[in-house]
Enzyme design. Structure first.
Site, PDB file in Angstrom:
ATOM      1  N   GLU A   1     -53.189  30.574  61.497  1.00  0.00           N
ATOM      2  CA  GLU A   1     -53.275  29.393  62.446  1.00  0.00           C
ATOM      3  C   GLU A   1     -53.103  29.644  64.016  1.00  0.00           C
ATOM      4  O   GLU A   1     -52.780  28.546  64.590  1.00  0.00           O
ATOM      5  CB  GLU A   1     -52.646  27.968  62.292  1.00  0.00           C
TER       6      GLU A   1
ATOM      7  N   HIS B   1     -46.400  23.778  61.880  1.00  0.00           N
ATOM      8  CA  HIS B   1     -47.411  23.187  60.688  1.00  0.00           C
ATOM      9  C   HIS B   1     -46.897  23.490  59.154  1.00  0.00           C
ATOM     10  O   HIS B   1     -46.501  24.453  58.963  1.00  0.00           O
ATOM     11  CB  HIS B   1     -48.940  23.903  60.808  1.00  0.00           C
TER      12      HIS B   1
ATOM     13  N   HIS C   1     -46.651  21.611  54.933  1.00  0.00           N
ATOM     14  CA  HIS C   1     -47.493  20.889  53.958  1.00  0.00           C
ATOM     15  C   HIS C   1     -46.520  19.852  53.377  1.00  0.00           C
ATOM     16  O   HIS C   1     -46.072  19.892  52.209  1.00  0.00           O
ATOM     17  CB  HIS C   1     -48.092  21.787  52.732  1.00  0.00           C
TER      18      HIS C   1
ATOM     19  N   GLU D   1     -37.166   3.732  62.302  1.00  0.00           N
ATOM     20  CA  GLU D   1     -37.064   5.207  63.142  1.00  0.00           C
ATOM     21  C   GLU D   1     -38.316   5.360  63.856  1.00  0.00           C
ATOM     22  O   GLU D   1     -38.216   5.902  64.964  1.00  0.00           O
ATOM     23  CB  GLU D   1     -36.528   6.168  62.581  1.00  0.00           C
TER      24      GLU D   1
ATOM     25  N   HIS E   1     -54.478  18.204  53.809  1.00  0.00           N
ATOM     26  CA  HIS E   1     -53.855  19.542  54.134  1.00  0.00           C
ATOM     27  C   HIS E   1     -52.359  19.508  54.765  1.00  0.00           C
ATOM     28  O   HIS E   1     -51.631  19.909  53.850  1.00  0.00           O
ATOM     29  CB  HIS E   1     -54.782  20.357  55.199  1.00  0.00           C
TER      30      HIS E   1
HETATM   31  O1  2HA Z   1     -50.104  29.372  56.497  1.00  0.00           O
HETATM   32  O2  2HA Z   1     -50.691  26.536  55.860  1.00  0.00           O
HETATM   33  O3  2HA Z   1     -53.030  26.104  57.012  1.00  0.00           O
HETATM   34  C1  2HA Z   1     -50.980  28.915  55.498  1.00  0.00           C
HETATM   35  C2  2HA Z   1     -51.386  27.570  55.920  1.00  0.00           C
HETATM   36  C3  2HA Z   1     -52.896  27.233  56.427  1.00  0.00           C
HETATM   37 ZN    ZN Z   2     -51.567  24.818  56.061  1.00  0.00          ZN
END
Ligand code: 2HA
Ligand code: ZN
Length: 272
Positions: A115, A139, A141, A170, A211
């Site tokens: 990414e 980023h 998950h 909050e 995602h």
């Molecule tokens: O690094 O999370 O979006 C792997 C991921 C891709």
């Molecule tokens: Zn990801």
């Protein structure tokens, strides 16, 4: 190089370990980047270029000559603290902000996160919009935020933001600019990078449908904290739903009172 571990490497190790502990970083999921100031790199040696210049999809002139600590592609965030030289690396951009190369790490022959475009384009935007304050992009998950994008149809940025503001008092203070809802796009593409960077002109959080989430801040702690706050609001929604449903929620008047009290201005398209 790095006989000691400089603070930027320690904060990367700490944050990525926290992401794993939170259940946000299965396998190679998630990635982080931190823009470094020349001061932070002073006194470091043994950082000869490790590869040729690699082109970005488009030049990012305001990142001319910038250095970043970035997690590695395919690497597990939970291992960064153990082997930072394998699982992270330092990259620099050339004078035009058009090409990057590795100066340290990703041992033996790795590369930055898949990414990278989303991270660097976002850094270019937030450097400008924050007047050079914001240095970190995460980023990850987060399960409850992701689950929301499955549980609710016809989501948009206003609906998602309002729900999170209402579920945790909050949130309107933490992200008065709201959270951007980005419909599913292929991971690792220029399209998702463009859309994420564009969202960060207005906001500090963006959801990638089905995602994950992207958050920015002045440092990794700030970006992590923002994501954690939104994720907790989503978790509270699921807790209430599993207890029989959301029977009541913060009203617009209560949200506006909180905003006034903490001297923040909510996105007027979402709440006025
Ligand atoms: O690094 O999370 O979006 C792997 C991921 C891709
Ligand atoms: Zn990801």
């Amino acid at each position: 190089m790095f006989n000691h571990h400089p603070p930027f490497l320690r904060t990367m190790a700490k944050t990525s370990h926290d992401m794993w502990t939170k259940g946000w970083a299965e396998a190679n999921g998630g990635n982080l980047s931190l823009r470094l100031s020349p001061d932070e790199l002073k006194g470091e040696s043994g950082m000869e270029p490790k590869n040729d210049w690699q082109p970005l999809s488009a030049p990012l002139p305001n990142l001319s000559g910038a250095w970043f600590l970035v997690s590695g592609t395919g690497r597990h965030l939970r291992n960064i603290a153990l082997f930072p030289e394998k699982n992270t690396g330092l990259i620099e951009l050339d004078a035009a902000g058009a090409n990057w190369r590795t100066r340290w790490g990703f041992e033996p022959t790795g590369r930055p996160t898949s990414e990278l475009e989303a991270h660097l384009q976002t850094h270019a935007v937030i450097r400008e919009t924050s007047q050079d304050v914001d240095h970190a992009v995460i980023h990850t998950h987060t399960p409850h935020l992701i689950a929301l994008t499955y549980a609710l149809a016809n989501l948009d940025s206003a609906k998602l933001t309002k729900l999170l503001w209402q579920m945790h008092a909050e949130c309107i203070v933490g992200f008065p600019q709201g959270i951007e809802f980005l419909p599913w796009m292929m991971a690792g593409t220029t399209a998702i990078a463009d859309a994420t960077a564009a969202a960060m002109r207005r906001r500090k959080l963006a959801i990638w449908q089905f995602h994950g989430v992207v958050g920015v801040g002045r440092n990794l702690d700030a970006a992590f904290g923002l994501i954690d706050m939104a994720e907790k609001a989503a978790q509270i929604w699921f807790l209430a739903m599993s207890a029989g449903g959301v029977q009541t929620r913060l009203t617009d008047a209560q949200l506006l009172a909180i905003a006034r009290n903490f001297k923040v201005t909510p996105d007027p398209l979402i709440l006025a």
